[in-house]
Motif scaffolding. Sequence first.
Motif, PDB file in Angstrom:
ATOM      1  N   PRO A 108       0.831  -1.213   0.000  1.00  0.00           N
ATOM      2  CA  PRO A 108       0.000   0.000   0.000  1.00  0.00           C
ATOM      3  C   PRO A 108       0.863   1.260   0.000  1.00  0.00           C
ATOM      4  O   PRO A 108       1.982   1.276   0.517  1.00  0.00           O
ATOM      5  CB  PRO A 108      -0.810  -0.125   1.298  1.00  0.00           C
ATOM      6  N   HIS A 404      -3.067   3.268  -9.224  1.00  0.00           N
ATOM      7  CA  HIS A 404      -3.698   4.284  -8.382  1.00  0.00           C
ATOM      8  C   HIS A 404      -4.150   5.503  -9.168  1.00  0.00           C
ATOM      9  O   HIS A 404      -4.468   6.547  -8.570  1.00  0.00           O
ATOM     10  CB  HIS A 404      -2.740   4.708  -7.261  1.00  0.00           C
ATOM     11  N   HIS A 413     -12.386  -1.214  -8.716  1.00  0.00           N
ATOM     12  CA  HIS A 413     -13.448  -1.386  -7.716  1.00  0.00           C
ATOM     13  C   HIS A 413     -14.777  -1.793  -8.347  1.00  0.00           C
ATOM     14  O   HIS A 413     -15.663  -2.276  -7.641  1.00  0.00           O
ATOM     15  CB  HIS A 413     -13.627  -0.092  -6.921  1.00  0.00           C
ATOM     16  N   LYS A 428      -7.163  -4.233  -3.926  1.00  0.00           N
ATOM     17  CA  LYS A 428      -7.786  -3.054  -4.517  1.00  0.00           C
ATOM     18  C   LYS A 428      -7.058  -1.796  -4.049  1.00  0.00           C
ATOM     19  O   LYS A 428      -6.797  -1.625  -2.862  1.00  0.00           O
ATOM     20  CB  LYS A 428      -9.263  -2.966  -4.116  1.00  0.00           C
ATOM     21  N   GLU A 430      -6.448   2.073  -2.927  1.00  0.00           N
ATOM     22  CA  GLU A 430      -7.243   3.059  -2.198  1.00  0.00           C
ATOM     23  C   GLU A 430      -7.158   4.398  -2.918  1.00  0.00           C
ATOM     24  O   GLU A 430      -6.092   4.817  -3.359  1.00  0.00           O
ATOM     25  CB  GLU A 430      -6.722   3.206  -0.761  1.00  0.00           C
ATOM     26  N   SER A 431      -8.300   5.068  -3.014  1.00  0.00           N
ATOM     27  CA  SER A 431      -8.326   6.373  -3.661  1.00  0.00           C
ATOM     28  C   SER A 431      -7.717   7.430  -2.753  1.00  0.00           C
ATOM     29  O   SER A 431      -7.807   7.350  -1.519  1.00  0.00           O
ATOM     30  CB  SER A 431      -9.766   6.766  -4.024  1.00  0.00           C
ATOM     31  N   TYR A 432      -7.094   8.422  -3.365  1.00  0.00           N
ATOM     32  CA  TYR A 432      -6.440   9.487  -2.601  1.00  0.00           C
ATOM     33  C   TYR A 432      -7.472  10.535  -2.207  1.00  0.00           C
ATOM     34  O   TYR A 432      -8.292  10.970  -3.017  1.00  0.00           O
ATOM     35  CB  TYR A 432      -5.334  10.133  -3.432  1.00  0.00           C
TER      36      TYR A 432
END
Length: 500
Positions: A108, A404, A413, A428, A430-432
């Motif tokens: 991550p 990303h 997603h 998956k 993660e969105s910022y």
Amino acid sequence: MSISQPTRRPRQSQQRTSAPKKRTAARQSASARAPRTRFGMWLQRPLASFHLVVTIATLLTALGLVMVLSASSVESYADGGSAYTLFTQQAIFSVLGAGLFYVALRTPIRVLRKLSFPAFVLSVITLVLVLIPGIGVEAQGGRRWFELAGVSVQPSEIAKITLAVWGAHLLASRQTEHASLKDIVVPLVPAGLIVCFLVVLEPNLSTTIALGIILAALLWFGGLPARLFGAIMASGALAAIVLAMSAGYRSARIQAFMNPGADPQGIGYQARQATYSLADGGIFGRGLGQSRAKWSYLPNSHNDFIFAIIGEELGFVGCAVVIGLFALFAYTGIRIAMRSADPFLKLLASTATTWIVAQAFINIGYVVGLMPVTGLQLPLVSAGGSSLAITLLMFGIIANAARHEPEAIAALHSGQDGRFSKLLRLPKPESYSPEKAKAVRADAARRAAVRAAREQQARGGSSYGGRTMYPRDDRRQGREQSLRRDQMTPHPRGERGFRR
């Protein structure tokens, strides 16, 4: 009425005809923006950047393994009786690099940023340890390697990636905090200069140049003013010239570049043989494995000058394919940086792309005779286990950044993982969120303040007004507060104001 009625009809007809014209213009502009080729249509897919990075890394690594086997077979057989010695080492490191690629792909982004500073400190410590006799292994006139279980590890290669990741994390944090110019330059520039100084002591000028490229890319993409950036670049160029002229073999390389025919059998021999190899290849090359230069005519043919062997065996077409792959990687890396919403990924992708592409074209430049010989390797192609593994790790981080991109996150997603992602079981992304990032930074600052307060209490003091107050200071502070209250009491006659 007879005059006004005809004047209204053309206006109504103009209004009726203007709407179709607008729709036609919109269709024309949309068709002009739409891709006209299959490759252009494929680039519009959400995960196109990710697939491009994986494909380029695979093709360059496979080409490198084939060319290392071809270029090193004669030398390996002459030294140890087996033509596969160097190729086996390169294959082992390619498997290790593939594992690092996968680890970087699954890591991550928050974990990557959290581990960036400890990893950078650890790389600086290894650069110090490799200079100690008995710990670092001395070979080829330098002390640059560790010997671990029969495998050579070069800590300066690790320092490249740790400087890039930590520098991007630092500058991204300063950008979101609207830091001053001093906060942008410090501590990044002093830390980068320390790393360069340690690498110069090995000595290893080629890796120092690569570290300088990484530091310059961080400062440029980090928003450093052009005037100050130019001053830093001029200072770096002056330092490089001084270093190049300080050692005998470095100055000899400069002289050989300025006057190639001065010593054709000495310092200019390697560059001259590389030129002959490229000329011997022609358009389509002599054929894979048919090089003449690798029969002890071209020193380091499997390492620094492997591009000359590519030109001899695969010809101009093979060289064009290699250059095209690096050019495509440059486009892909800048595309990822422009599409990323996270400032950290923007800086990291652009810096890593600049480093890898610049190193590739410096290598190609001195092989074809456009630059002095520096010793920089061709990424993923030249023989060198540490360089191969670390470069694949960097490619994995760039591929992670590609996943990303906002469109890629939405596609993943929604279930559009693709066969490759499903096969590797990638998590998956993660969105910022700027608000979430701000909350994380505030929470980290709060924890640091609580930790500092606990340390002060453990030492026997208490915190007051940002200063450390001990018991005697607390009593003195109480007396000063009571004295100020006495001085600020109302005047006994009831006049306005306070007694001074």
